[in-house]
Design an enzyme around this catalytic site. Structure first.
Site, PDB file in Angstrom:
ATOM      1  N   LYS A 102      18.290  -0.401  -7.553  1.00 25.45           N
ATOM      2  CA  LYS A 102      18.031  -1.796  -7.916  1.00 25.45           C
ATOM      3  C   LYS A 102      16.994  -2.356  -6.955  1.00 25.45           C
ATOM      4  O   LYS A 102      17.202  -2.375  -5.735  1.00 25.45           O
ATOM      5  CB  LYS A 102      19.302  -2.632  -7.849  1.00 25.45           C
ATOM      6  CG  LYS A 102      19.047  -4.108  -8.160  1.00 25.45           C
ATOM      7  CD  LYS A 102      20.214  -4.997  -7.779  1.00 25.45           C
ATOM      8  CE  LYS A 102      19.774  -6.449  -7.750  1.00 25.45           C
ATOM      9  NZ  LYS A 102      20.815  -7.360  -7.256  1.00 25.45           N
ATOM     10  N   GLY A 163      24.065 -16.200  -5.277  1.00 20.05           N
ATOM     11  CA  GLY A 163      25.173 -16.794  -4.539  1.00 20.05           C
ATOM     12  C   GLY A 163      25.450 -18.243  -4.847  1.00 20.05           C
ATOM     13  O   GLY A 163      26.315 -18.855  -4.215  1.00 20.05           O
ATOM     14  N   ALA A 189      22.787 -12.417 -10.697  1.00 21.81           N
ATOM     15  CA  ALA A 189      22.765 -13.554  -9.769  1.00 21.81           C
ATOM     16  C   ALA A 189      23.066 -14.869 -10.462  1.00 21.81           C
ATOM     17  O   ALA A 189      22.536 -15.153 -11.532  1.00 21.81           O
ATOM     18  CB  ALA A 189      21.431 -13.673  -9.026  1.00 21.81           C
ATOM     19  N   GLY A 190      23.930 -15.657  -9.827  1.00 22.96           N
ATOM     20  CA  GLY A 190      24.202 -17.005 -10.284  1.00 22.96           C
ATOM     21  C   GLY A 190      25.503 -17.204 -11.027  1.00 22.96           C
ATOM     22  O   GLY A 190      25.934 -18.333 -11.244  1.00 22.96           O
ATOM     23  N   ASN A 211      28.398 -10.445  -7.378  1.00 20.08           N
ATOM     24  CA  ASN A 211      29.038 -10.134  -6.103  1.00 20.08           C
ATOM     25  C   ASN A 211      29.801 -11.340  -5.573  1.00 20.08           C
ATOM     26  O   ASN A 211      31.018 -11.338  -5.484  1.00 20.08           O
ATOM     27  CB  ASN A 211      28.007  -9.672  -5.073  1.00 20.08           C
ATOM     28  CG  ASN A 211      28.652  -9.250  -3.772  1.00 20.08           C
ATOM     29  OD1 ASN A 211      29.338  -8.235  -3.733  1.00 20.08           O
ATOM     30  ND2 ASN A 211      28.472 -10.011  -2.706  1.00 20.08           N
ATOM     31  N   THR A 212      29.078 -12.422  -5.275  1.00 20.64           N
ATOM     32  CA  THR A 212      29.690 -13.592  -4.646  1.00 20.64           C
ATOM     33  C   THR A 212      30.800 -14.197  -5.489  1.00 20.64           C
ATOM     34  O   THR A 212      31.820 -14.655  -4.957  1.00 20.64           O
ATOM     35  CB  THR A 212      28.622 -14.658  -4.351  1.00 20.64           C
ATOM     36  OG1 THR A 212      27.552 -14.050  -3.613  1.00 20.64           O
ATOM     37  CG2 THR A 212      29.199 -15.804  -3.540  1.00 20.64           C
TER      38      THR A 212
END
Length: 259
Positions: A102, A163, A189-190, A211-212
């Site tokens: 990635k 994040g 993301a997001g 992830n977050t």
């Protein structure tokens, strides 16, 4: 073929799960491993510059998340130039033989938005060196198409800043990217909660990376399972095909022939 039997194909590799999870921000590797299991994930991203893959004197990710069971996806988190990103992934290939990677090249530390000029330059270089590049990018359909035409094996537009947990801010552009793509499109993301993941899949995304949203949940393991269910439900709804939206009501039961 039943909808649930349709595989996610990335660079010729078949996956059942459409949810990719990260390996950062968890309390420890044990919690990370439990979350990956609860998510039903088959691919985990690995920030090569931040995760211990080689030092036997310290806890190692491979001791908790088995690389024979999970596909490791090395990423270039924290890289701000194409050179740094390329160097990081070369080191990853030397360390683990990984060629499915990635790529993310960031523009600044405040927004963590991708620097698309550097991303394009780095992607071209890595593809020439034999890497299969899944690429984090802006939600710009023109940039996304350039990356695909260059040879990237998956396009990964952001839903919102990394994040942030803001969810999908520009569904129109995400949809445009999906409609023109001939490779998998995954929101990256997001995402903040399960409904965000479901929306991404209902738009037609092939998968979601997060992830977050899991790692910073009050209960990461329960959230991981929620995200798994959301991705499955969103994909199922997309395949089923939603009803048309109407300005006025349409009765569920026929009005003709009423007593």
């Amino acid at each position: 073929m039943a909808w649930e039997d349709e595989k996610l194909i990335i660079a010729g590799r078949a996956f059942t799960s459409r949810l990719i999870v990260g390996t950062g921000k968890y309390e420890d590797y044990a919690e990370n491993a439990a979350a990956a299991e609860a998510a039903g994930a088959e691919i985990v991203t690995v920030a090569v510059r931040r995760v211990n893959l080689t030092d036997r004197d310290a806890p190692m990710l491979v001791d908790y998340i088995d690389p024979k069971k999970f596909t490791y996806l090395p990423n270039t988190a924290g890289c701000f130039t194409g050179e740094d990103a390329a160097r990081t992934l070369r080191l990853a290939r030397e360390a683990g033989g990984w060629d499915l990677v990635k790529l993310e090249v960031l523009g600044d530390e405040k927004t963590l938005y991708p620097n698309m000029t550097e991303t394009l330059r780095s992607a071209e270089l890595l593809i020439k060196e034999g890497f299969e590049v899944m690429v984090y990018c802006s939600d710009d359909p023109i940039m996304a198409k350039e990356l695909e035409d260059m040879g990237c094996c998956a396009i990964m537009p952001l839903a919102a800043p990394i994040g942030s947990g803001l969810g999908i801010q520009n569904p129109v552009n995400i949809r445009l990217i999906i409609e023109q793509a001939n490779v998998p499109v995954l929101v990256d993301a997001g995402v903040g909660t399960a409904s965000d993941a479901a929306i991404a899949m209902e738009l037609g995304c092939d998968g979601v990376l997060m992830n977050t949203a899991i790692a910073e949940a009050k209960n990461p393991i329960v959230m991981a399972e929620a995200m798994k269910n959301a991705v499955i439900a969103g994909r199922q709804a997309y395949v089923a095909g939603r009803m048309a939206k109407r300005l006025y009501a349409d009765p569920s039961s026929p009005l003709g022939g009423l007593i």
